[in-house]
Design a protein around this motif. Structure first.
Motif, PDB file in Angstrom:
ATOM      1  N   VAL A 115       0.834  -1.203   0.000  1.00  0.00           N
ATOM      2  CA  VAL A 115       0.000   0.000   0.000  1.00  0.00           C
ATOM      3  C   VAL A 115       0.868   1.252   0.000  1.00  0.00           C
ATOM      4  O   VAL A 115       0.609   2.201  -0.741  1.00  0.00           O
ATOM      5  CB  VAL A 115      -0.960  -0.007   1.209  1.00  0.00           C
ATOM      6  CG1 VAL A 115      -1.730   1.299   1.300  1.00  0.00           C
ATOM      7  CG2 VAL A 115      -1.915  -1.182   1.121  1.00  0.00           C
ATOM      8  N   MET A 116       1.915   1.261   0.810  1.00  0.00           N
ATOM      9  CA  MET A 116       2.757   2.458   0.901  1.00  0.00           C
ATOM     10  C   MET A 116       3.478   2.758  -0.408  1.00  0.00           C
ATOM     11  O   MET A 116       3.689   3.914  -0.742  1.00  0.00           O
ATOM     12  CB  MET A 116       3.765   2.315   2.036  1.00  0.00           C
ATOM     13  CG  MET A 116       3.121   2.433   3.394  1.00  0.00           C
ATOM     14  SD  MET A 116       4.306   2.595   4.732  1.00  0.00           S
ATOM     15  CE  MET A 116       4.985   0.955   4.816  1.00  0.00           C
ATOM     16  N   ASP A 117       3.860   1.712  -1.143  1.00  0.00           N
ATOM     17  CA  ASP A 117       4.554   1.936  -2.411  1.00  0.00           C
ATOM     18  C   ASP A 117       3.596   2.366  -3.518  1.00  0.00           C
ATOM     19  O   ASP A 117       3.924   3.223  -4.324  1.00  0.00           O
ATOM     20  CB  ASP A 117       5.299   0.674  -2.844  1.00  0.00           C
ATOM     21  CG  ASP A 117       6.482   0.368  -1.937  1.00  0.00           C
ATOM     22  OD1 ASP A 117       6.953   1.289  -1.232  1.00  0.00           O
ATOM     23  OD2 ASP A 117       6.920  -0.797  -1.919  1.00  0.00           O
ATOM     24  N   HIS A 118       2.410   1.765  -3.548  1.00  0.00           N
ATOM     25  CA  HIS A 118       1.454   2.066  -4.614  1.00  0.00           C
ATOM     26  C   HIS A 118       0.563   3.267  -4.303  1.00  0.00           C
ATOM     27  O   HIS A 118       0.065   3.920  -5.210  1.00  0.00           O
ATOM     28  CB  HIS A 118       0.585   0.841  -4.907  1.00  0.00           C
ATOM     29  CG  HIS A 118       1.319  -0.232  -5.639  1.00  0.00           C
ATOM     30  ND1 HIS A 118       2.120  -1.149  -4.995  1.00  0.00           N
ATOM     31  CD2 HIS A 118       1.404  -0.514  -6.953  1.00  0.00           C
ATOM     32  CE1 HIS A 118       2.654  -1.964  -5.888  1.00  0.00           C
ATOM     33  NE2 HIS A 118       2.242  -1.598  -7.082  1.00  0.00           N
ATOM     34  N   TYR A 119       0.335   3.525  -3.035  1.00  0.00           N
ATOM     35  CA  TYR A 119      -0.547   4.621  -2.622  1.00  0.00           C
ATOM     36  C   TYR A 119       0.100   5.407  -1.484  1.00  0.00           C
ATOM     37  O   TYR A 119      -0.357   5.352  -0.335  1.00  0.00           O
ATOM     38  CB  TYR A 119      -1.911   4.081  -2.176  1.00  0.00           C
ATOM     39  CG  TYR A 119      -2.571   3.221  -3.206  1.00  0.00           C
ATOM     40  CD1 TYR A 119      -3.194   3.774  -4.313  1.00  0.00           C
ATOM     41  CD2 TYR A 119      -2.548   1.830  -3.094  1.00  0.00           C
ATOM     42  CE1 TYR A 119      -3.784   2.978  -5.276  1.00  0.00           C
ATOM     43  CE2 TYR A 119      -3.132   1.023  -4.046  1.00  0.00           C
ATOM     44  CZ  TYR A 119      -3.751   1.604  -5.136  1.00  0.00           C
ATOM     45  OH  TYR A 119      -4.332   0.810  -6.082  1.00  0.00           O
ATOM     46  N   PRO A 120       1.154   6.153  -1.772  1.00  0.00           N
ATOM     47  CA  PRO A 120       1.823   6.891  -0.688  1.00  0.00           C
ATOM     48  C   PRO A 120       0.912   7.935  -0.034  1.00  0.00           C
ATOM     49  O   PRO A 120       1.181   8.388   1.074  1.00  0.00           O
ATOM     50  CB  PRO A 120       3.022   7.546  -1.375  1.00  0.00           C
ATOM     51  CG  PRO A 120       2.704   7.536  -2.830  1.00  0.00           C
ATOM     52  CD  PRO A 120       1.784   6.375  -3.067  1.00  0.00           C
ATOM     53  N   GLN A 121      -0.190   8.261  -0.699  1.00  0.00           N
ATOM     54  CA  GLN A 121      -1.138   9.219  -0.125  1.00  0.00           C
ATOM     55  C   GLN A 121      -1.791   8.674   1.142  1.00  0.00           C
ATOM     56  O   GLN A 121      -2.444   9.416   1.869  1.00  0.00           O
ATOM     57  CB  GLN A 121      -2.239   9.580  -1.134  1.00  0.00           C
ATOM     58  CG  GLN A 121      -1.750  10.179  -2.411  1.00  0.00           C
ATOM     59  CD  GLN A 121      -1.357   9.128  -3.459  1.00  0.00           C
ATOM     60  OE1 GLN A 121      -1.278   7.934  -3.195  1.00  0.00           O
ATOM     61  NE2 GLN A 121      -1.084   9.586  -4.662  1.00  0.00           N
ATOM     62  N   VAL A 122      -1.608   7.392   1.417  1.00  0.00           N
ATOM     63  CA  VAL A 122      -2.183   6.807   2.625  1.00  0.00           C
ATOM     64  C   VAL A 122      -1.718   7.568   3.866  1.00  0.00           C
ATOM     65  O   VAL A 122      -2.442   7.661   4.851  1.00  0.00           O
ATOM     66  CB  VAL A 122      -1.860   5.295   2.731  1.00  0.00           C
ATOM     67  CG1 VAL A 122      -0.406   5.056   3.074  1.00  0.00           C
ATOM     68  CG2 VAL A 122      -2.751   4.616   3.757  1.00  0.00           C
ATOM     69  N   TRP A 123      -0.540   8.170   3.795  1.00  0.00           N
ATOM     70  CA  TRP A 123      -0.027   8.916   4.948  1.00  0.00           C
ATOM     71  C   TRP A 123      -0.782  10.214   5.184  1.00  0.00           C
ATOM     72  O   TRP A 123      -0.660  10.828   6.243  1.00  0.00           O
ATOM     73  CB  TRP A 123       1.467   9.163   4.805  1.00  0.00           C
ATOM     74  CG  TRP A 123       2.207   7.870   4.898  1.00  0.00           C
ATOM     75  CD1 TRP A 123       2.828   7.208   3.876  1.00  0.00           C
ATOM     76  CD2 TRP A 123       2.357   7.037   6.049  1.00  0.00           C
ATOM     77  NE1 TRP A 123       3.360   6.033   4.334  1.00  0.00           N
ATOM     78  CE2 TRP A 123       3.089   5.896   5.665  1.00  0.00           C
ATOM     79  CE3 TRP A 123       1.943   7.137   7.371  1.00  0.00           C
ATOM     80  CZ2 TRP A 123       3.417   4.879   6.552  1.00  0.00           C
ATOM     81  CZ3 TRP A 123       2.273   6.121   8.255  1.00  0.00           C
ATOM     82  CH2 TRP A 123       2.997   5.017   7.841  1.00  0.00           C
ATOM     83  N   TYR A 124      -1.604  10.648   4.227  1.00  0.00           N
ATOM     84  CA  TYR A 124      -2.454  11.820   4.456  1.00  0.00           C
ATOM     85  C   TYR A 124      -3.469  11.543   5.560  1.00  0.00           C
ATOM     86  O   TYR A 124      -4.033  12.470   6.134  1.00  0.00           O
ATOM     87  CB  TYR A 124      -3.187  12.236   3.184  1.00  0.00           C
ATOM     88  CG  TYR A 124      -2.299  12.776   2.087  1.00  0.00           C
ATOM     89  CD1 TYR A 124      -1.047  13.320   2.353  1.00  0.00           C
ATOM     90  CD2 TYR A 124      -2.711  12.747   0.766  1.00  0.00           C
ATOM     91  CE1 TYR A 124      -0.239  13.809   1.342  1.00  0.00           C
ATOM     92  CE2 TYR A 124      -1.915  13.240  -0.251  1.00  0.00           C
ATOM     93  CZ  TYR A 124      -0.684  13.770   0.042  1.00  0.00           C
ATOM     94  OH  TYR A 124       0.104  14.259  -0.960  1.00  0.00           O
ATOM     95  N   ASP A 127       7.893  -5.943   6.976  1.00  0.00           N
ATOM     96  CA  ASP A 127       8.123  -4.895   7.976  1.00  0.00           C
ATOM     97  C   ASP A 127       7.455  -3.581   7.578  1.00  0.00           C
ATOM     98  O   ASP A 127       6.941  -2.856   8.431  1.00  0.00           O
ATOM     99  CB  ASP A 127       9.621  -4.680   8.206  1.00  0.00           C
ATOM    100  CG  ASP A 127      10.246  -5.762   9.073  1.00  0.00           C
ATOM    101  OD1 ASP A 127       9.505  -6.617   9.598  1.00  0.00           O
ATOM    102  OD2 ASP A 127      11.479  -5.751   9.227  1.00  0.00           O
ATOM    103  N   ARG A 128       7.450  -3.275   6.289  1.00  0.00           N
ATOM    104  CA  ARG A 128       6.756  -2.060   5.829  1.00  0.00           C
ATOM    105  C   ARG A 128       5.255  -2.189   6.075  1.00  0.00           C
ATOM    106  O   ARG A 128       4.609  -1.232   6.506  1.00  0.00           O
ATOM    107  CB  ARG A 128       7.022  -1.819   4.340  1.00  0.00           C
ATOM    108  CG  ARG A 128       8.449  -1.477   3.999  1.00  0.00           C
ATOM    109  CD  ARG A 128       8.722  -0.038   3.970  1.00  0.00           C
ATOM    110  NE  ARG A 128       7.957   0.569   2.879  1.00  0.00           N
ATOM    111  CZ  ARG A 128       7.896   1.857   2.664  1.00  0.00           C
ATOM    112  NH1 ARG A 128       8.543   2.672   3.432  1.00  0.00           N
ATOM    113  NH2 ARG A 128       7.183   2.343   1.675  1.00  0.00           N
ATOM    114  N   ALA A 129       4.710  -3.367   5.808  1.00  0.00           N
ATOM    115  CA  ALA A 129       3.283  -3.595   6.066  1.00  0.00           C
ATOM    116  C   ALA A 129       2.990  -3.481   7.563  1.00  0.00           C
ATOM    117  O   ALA A 129       1.965  -2.915   7.955  1.00  0.00           O
ATOM    118  CB  ALA A 129       2.860  -4.957   5.536  1.00  0.00           C
TER     119      ALA A 129
END
Length: 141
Positions: A5-14, A105-107
Motif C-alpha cells: 500500500v505504501m509503495d502504490h498509494y503513498p497518499q495513505v499517509w495523508y 516490515d513495511r506492512a
C-alpha cells in the motif's frame, strides 16, 4: 505476497493529517456540549449502545494492534540504504533484510498506524453522526 500500500498509494499517509481535521473539532464540540472536562460516561450516554461498543471494540483492536506492532518492530524499522533492504534503528544499521522481510516490515509499520487511525476516525464519526445529532435535536426542542 500482495500489494504494498505504501509503495502504490503513498497518499495513505495523508490519513495522519486527516485525524487532526476531524478529531480536534470533535473534542472542541464535545467540550462545548458537555463542559470543559467531559467524561467517557457522557459520551456513552449520548451514543447508541451499539455504536459505543463498536468504538470500544475498535479501541481494543488498536491496543492489541499496537502491542503486536511494538513487538514486531522492536529491533528497528525497514529502510533502503544504497539500494539494499536493511533494518535500521535510529539511523544505525542493524542487519540486511530480504525483499520479503522488507515488505513484511513495511506492512507492519502501516498496520501499526492504521489501528490508531481507526480509533480517531471512528470516535469522531460516531460523535458527529450520532451524539452531535442527538444533542442538536435536544437543543432544538
Amino acid at each position: 505476497m500482495g500489494v504494498s500500500v505504501m509503495d502504490h498509494y503513498p497518499q495513505v499517509w495523508y490519513l495522519h493529517f486527516g485525524v487532526f481535521v476531524v478529531f480536534f473539532p470533535m473534542v472542541q464540540s464535545f467540550k462545548q456540549d458537555f463542559g470543559s472536562a467531559p467524561s467517557m460516561s457522557a459520551l456513552r450516554m449520548v451514543l447508541p449502545p451499539w455504536v459505543f461498543w463498536v468504538c470500544m471494540a475498535i479501541s481494543a483492536y488498536a491496543i492489541l494492534n499496537f502491542i503486536l506492532f511494538f513487538v514486531s518492530m522492536q529491533q528497528g524499522s525497514p529502510a533502503i540504504w544504497d539500494g539494499k533492504y536493511v533494518l535500521q534503528s535510529h539511523g544505525h544499521f542493524v542487519r540486511e533484510l530480504s525483499g520479503a522481510e522488507y515488505a513484511q516490515d513495511r506492512a507492519n509499520e502501516l498496520r501499526g498506524f492504521s489501528g490508531h487511525w481507526l480509533v480517531f476516525y471512528s470516535v469522531s464519526f460516531a460523535y458527529f453522526m450520532f451524539a452531535k445529532a442527538d444533542t442538536s435535536r435536544r437543543f432544538l426542542r
